[in-house]
Write an enzyme that holds these catalytic residues in place. Structure first.
Site, short mmCIF file in Angstrom:
data_model
loop_
_atom_site.label_atom_id
_atom_site.label_comp_id
_atom_site.label_asym_id
_atom_site.label_seq_id
_atom_site.Cartn_x
_atom_site.Cartn_y
_atom_site.Cartn_z
N LYS A 53 0.84 -1.20 0.00
CA LYS A 53 0.00 0.00 0.00
C LYS A 53 0.88 1.26 0.00
O LYS A 53 0.60 2.22 -0.70
CB LYS A 53 -0.92 0.00 1.24
CG LYS A 53 -2.07 -1.00 1.12
CD LYS A 53 -2.77 -1.28 2.44
CE LYS A 53 -3.78 -2.40 2.29
NZ LYS A 53 -4.40 -2.84 3.54
N GLN A 97 -4.55 -1.62 9.79
CA GLN A 97 -4.47 -2.95 9.16
C GLN A 97 -5.06 -4.02 10.08
O GLN A 97 -4.71 -4.10 11.26
CB GLN A 97 -3.00 -3.27 8.82
CG GLN A 97 -2.78 -4.55 8.06
CD GLN A 97 -3.40 -4.56 6.66
OE1 GLN A 97 -3.50 -3.54 6.00
NE2 GLN A 97 -3.85 -5.72 6.22
N ASP A 120 -11.28 2.85 4.31
CA ASP A 120 -11.56 1.40 4.21
C ASP A 120 -13.07 1.15 4.14
O ASP A 120 -13.50 0.06 3.80
CB ASP A 120 -11.02 0.69 5.47
CG ASP A 120 -9.74 -0.08 5.20
OD1 ASP A 120 -9.55 -0.54 4.07
OD2 ASP A 120 -8.94 -0.23 6.15
N1 GUN Z 1 -6.88 -6.85 6.22
C1 GUN Z 1 -7.23 -7.57 5.12
N2 GUN Z 1 -7.82 -6.78 4.20
C2 GUN Z 1 -7.88 -5.55 4.73
C3 GUN Z 1 -8.38 -4.31 4.24
O1 GUN Z 1 -8.94 -4.18 3.14
N3 GUN Z 1 -8.23 -3.25 5.09
C4 GUN Z 1 -7.64 -3.36 6.31
N4 GUN Z 1 -7.56 -2.28 7.06
N5 GUN Z 1 -7.17 -4.50 6.78
C5 GUN Z 1 -7.29 -5.59 5.99
#
Ligand code: GUN
Length: 297
Positions: A53, A97, A120
């Site tokens: 990311k 995350q 998100d």
């Molecule tokens: N863990 C797995 N997929 C995601 C996501 O799309 N966002 C976040 N914050 N954590 C994740």
């Protein structure tokens, strides 16, 4: 028949070019879109998602602000960090995350994120807005899945869609997006309590596998000509691989190729789209921030 392979990397690149241009034009006006990333602990999959990311931010003109906490961090420490990001004017989007260590209440942490920075789309406010079809940030993986289906020219109006998996991150929001009038599919959600999974799957014109179980969907569970979207990213042991493992989806890819009409590979299918949607949401959050500043100037 051999399925058309949906190249998520290529579609993601097309969209990222638009995002990069938008970020550059905001930067020209003195606003660099900023993403605040919080990682708790050392989960290898989370570490690799977070670094992907951040790399994507750097490549597309966004600034990322990463903060790491040890797995032993308290809920209060994490909440304090979220609050700091909520108040930081150079951060327009916040990503905590997941998963978080067991001693931290994930729901409490997510709910603490300001909805205007919730790129998100996980806060209860944004989930409610999504269900009500109101303007909001859509969760990145489900939004990426819908974008891939649409851009591949798959007919969705009146199609039968089956979603295998009911997570808060993918399955449940996807159900909501597929049922919207703009997609207009008839949606069935299957989960661990579903009897006769194969029977449901074989009905699907659009089959989305998001159960997190390697190879769960075999070729005989796919309707000939169906669009198969594989969200699964499972690490399976492979002594021949550099790291000792390789990534495998929820679908038996080789078998499905001969039956499906369209299919996404793993990796290179849904994954690049998730990050792309995150960038898009962050740039949008920055643009809204700017518009609000203008309104109060
Ligand atoms: N863990 C797995 N997929 C995601 C996501 O799309 N966002 C976040 N914050 N954590 C994740």
């Amino acid at each position: 028949m051999s399925a058309r392979i949906i190249d998520g990397k290529k579609v993601a690149e097309e969209i990222r070019a638009e995002i990069k241009a938008r970020a550059a034009s905001l930067a020209k006006e003195g606003l660099v879109p900023g993403l605040g990333v919080i990682l708790v602990g050392e989960d290898p999959a989370s570490l690799s998602y977070v670094s992907a990311k951040e790399k994507a931010c750097a490549e597309n003109g966004l600034k990322s602000f990463e903060r790491r906490l040890p797995a032993s961090a308290t809920e209060a420490e994490l909440l304090a960090l979220v609050s700091e990001f909520n108040h930081d004017p150079s951060i327009h989007g916040i990503l905590v995350q997941l998963p978080l260590p067991k001693h931290i209440d994930e729901r409490k942490v997510i709910a603490a994120i300001t909805p205007e920075k919730d790129v998100d789309g996980f806060t209860p406010i944004n989930v409610g807005r999504m269900v009500l079809d109101e303007p909001c940030f859509l969760p990145c993986t489900p939004a990426g899945v819908v974008e891939l289906i649409k851009r591949s020219g798959v007919k969705t109006d009146g199609a039968r869609a089956v979603v295998v998996g009911r997570s808060n991150i993918v399955g449940k929001p996807l159900m909501n997006l597929l049922v919207r009038r703009s997609v207009n599919a008839t949606v069935t959600v299957c989960h661990t309590g579903t009897k006769d999974l194969a029977v449901h799957c074989r009905e699907a014109d659009i089959l989305v596998a998001c159960a997190g179980k390697a190879g769960l969907i075999s070729a005989d569970m796919i309707k000939p000509g169906a669009c198969v979207i594989d969200v699964g990213v499972n690490r399976v042991e492979d002594p021949g691989a550099k790291n000792g493992y390789r990534l495998k989806g929820d679908v038996d890819y080789e078998g499905a190729l001969a039956v499906a009409g369209w299919i996404t590979p793993v990796p290179g299918g849904v994954g690049p789209m998730t990050i792309t949607m995150l960038l898009a949401n962050t740039v949008e959050a920055a643009a809204r921030h700017k518009a609000m500043q203008g309104a109060f100037a």
